[in-house]
Design an enzyme around this catalytic site. Structure first.
Site: not given
Ligand code: F6P
Length: 550
Positions: A212, A218, A273-274, A359, A390, A514
């Site tokens: 987003k 990452e 995002g979620r 979240e 199990h 972060k």
């Molecule tokens: O973990 C925090 C967060 O902002 C989430 O809410 C989001 O889904 C994820 O990081 C990834 O963010 P982006 O889509 O901006 O890379």
């Protein structure tokens, strides 16, 4: 704007809250007694929405409990807050954003306004662009740089830009083009990308960079390494245009990364995002299942959106499930909530719900910044049955903790299975029904003794029962049913956040880690002195560096 502001009474001082606390203190009959007194609850405590048959009869509630919970929902204006969300008001107050994932699945002729502008045409323009692209990849018309057909799709994203499509790809595998290999890379651990691409031909591989913000470390790190992997093999920077597309709200960063703006599929800041997986973030899934199936998925979401928006309180499934969670979390001190799908295809469903729920509602201040003095979101966990039976079900049955659980099952196995494998489905579902029966009704000491069990073992073999469960049944796991299930949980989470008076749509809690990671990294790579490191972390960093050198 509808809001529960700081001058409204504190939640726990509301008469509707204290009435529930008194009701709880009065003691609840055991589920055995509730059913003995009123067997009809098995039929009455059921709601139907779309294809979902939701049975909440095995909960420690009576008509009185449900009425009191509904009164709490009225007092906290859950439906007023819901309407504000659907109207596009900026209910995510800390980020000053509208919350309109519901617009992503609205039909073409719907009108949903943000700041006076109807966003539905833009939503459908992106869906159409995605469909065109998906069709070209699926048909082989879109080829890689060397002219080879694309056979591998690698989605690079994390959190909401990974969990939704990864979960849905697993869930809908039988609907996917089996000629395509679809993988998901999220972890900044280089092993994730390594394992995802090690057996792939770069000339046949399309990377979908999903972010987003397009700033998530990452994702940008993995996308950069993926580009290196590709260019090392194909040896021409121009290859990026045929092998990289982006899903983002940030066109500037996307082009800065080297991805052509034509190869970007956009979405908007009013999509959290979620809550984003039915936006452009679903592109990998759309390529896998095709645009028509993707539309069925969106229509499934929309069915539950409409139900949540219009169904009366007593038949409103997300409202009921949200209130039941509040009943246990706030009045029984239940700390967690298990989601137990009896479908192998839903192996990632609970992990997806963890982000959605934890979240969203893992908050300890109210909308006005004052501390909450009540429990908020639960720990959400679970894996598909029957494996859990199990492993950890022992604790649910006989441990000391109250763990409300959702059991999700399907009447029919997927069509693709052989007749022999299809026949196993009844055994799977026998376990499904057996578990909720055992959890609710248990086994009394008398019943154990009647079986001739030695006295020393009676206590060990007794099941207290009275463990609350919701049973969600659907005919089969289709794209539409998956959409319905997700929307059900999205709105359940909304209901709980509305009652708790928290902002369910921000996620400031992920920021500190972060920032600190960025600060610590030079200490690991170069041994740099990092100001402000606490003594424990300083010692650990030193240990890491000396272990690294061995
Ligand atoms: O973990 C925090 C967060 O902002 C989430 O809410 C989001 O889904 C994820 O990081 C990834 O963010 P982006 O889509 O901006 O890379």
């Amino acid at each position: 704007m509808s809001d529960v502001s700081s001058d409204t009474p504190k939640l726990t001082r509301r008469p509707e809250w204290t009435a529930l606390a008194d009701h709880r203190a009065g003691g609840q009959p055991h589920l055995r007694e509730l059913f003995a007194a009123d067997p009809g609850r098995a039929e009455r405590y059921v709601v139907r929405v779309g294809d979902l048959h939701i049975d909440y009869s095995k909960h420690q509630v009576s008509d009185e409990t449900l009425a009191l919970l509904q009164e709490l929902a009225v007092a906290t204006d859950v439906f007023g807050q819901r309407d504000a969300m659907f109207r596009g008001e900026r209910i995510n107050t800390t980020e000053d954003r509208a919350v309109l994932h519901t617009a992503l699945r609205a039909p073409r002729d719907a009108v949903v306004e943000v700041d006076g502008e109807n966003v539905v045409p833009a939503v459908h323009a992106v869906l159409d662009k995605m469909a065109g692209f998906a069709d070209r990849v699926r048909s082989g018309e879109w080829t890689g740089h060397t002219g080879k057909r694309i056979r591998n799709i690698v989605n690079v994203g994390i959190g909401g830009s990974d969990l939704g499509p990864a979960m849905a790809f697993e869930a809908l595998r039988p609907f996917t083009d089996r000629g395509l290999t679809v993988r998901f890379v999220s972890n900044v651990d280089g092993a994730d990308l390594h394992e995802a691409v090690r057996d792939l031909d770069p000339a046949e591989t399309l990377f979908i960079v999903a972010s987003k913000t397009f700033t998530t470390i990452e994702t940008i790190t993995n996308a950069t390494s993926a580009r290196t992997w590709l260019l090392d093999a194909l040896g021409d920077d121009k290859a990026v245009a045929k092998h990289f597309v982006a899903l983002s709200t940030n066109a500037e960063k996307v082009t800065g990364f080297g991805i052509d703006a034509d190869n970007m599929f956009e979405f908007w800041d009013w999509v959290g995002g979620r809550y984003s997986f039915d936006s452009a973030i679903g592109l990998s899934l759309m390529i896998a299942i095709g645009p028509d199936r993707f539309r069925e998925l969106l229509d499934g979401f929309h069915t539950v959106d409409e139900h949540f928006r219009t169904a009366p309180a007593e038949e409103n499934a997300p409202l009921l499930l949200g209130l039941l969670g509040i009943w246990y979390g706030n009045f029984f001190d239940a700390q967690s909530h298990a989601v137990l799908p009896y479908s192998h295809y839903l192996s990632k469903f609970t992990a997806y719900l963890q982000q959605l729920d934890m979240e969203s509602n893992g908050k300890s201040v109210q909308k006005d910044g004052t501390p909450v003095e009540w429990q908020t979101g639960p720990v959400v966990w679970g894996t598909p049955g029957t494996n859990g039976q199990h492993a950890y079900y022992q604790l649910i049955h006989q441990g000391t903790k109250l763990i409300p659980a959702d059991f999700i099952g399907f009447a029919r196995p997927v069509d693709e299975l052989s007749e022999e494998l299809k026949a196993q489905h009844d055994l799977l579902m026998a376990n499904f029904f057996a578990q909720t029966q055992a959890l609710a009704f248990g086994k009394t000491e008398e019943e154990v003794r009647e079986e001739g069990v030695a006295e020393a073992q009676v206590a060990h073999r007794t099941f207290r029962g009275n463990h609350p469960t919701t049973t969600i049944l659907a005919p089969e796991l289709t794209p539409s049913v998956l959409g319905q299930l997700i929307a059900l949980y999205e709105h359940k989470v909304f209901v709980q956040g509305a009652v708790w008076n928290i902002d369910s749509f921000d996620q400031w809690g992920v920021e500190l880690g972060k920032v600190l990671a960025k600060r610590i990294e030079p200490a690991l790579t170069e041994g740099a002195q990092v100001p402000g490191l606490d003594p424990s972390t300083t010692a650990l960093v030193a240990a890491y560096r000396s272990l690294k050198e061995v």
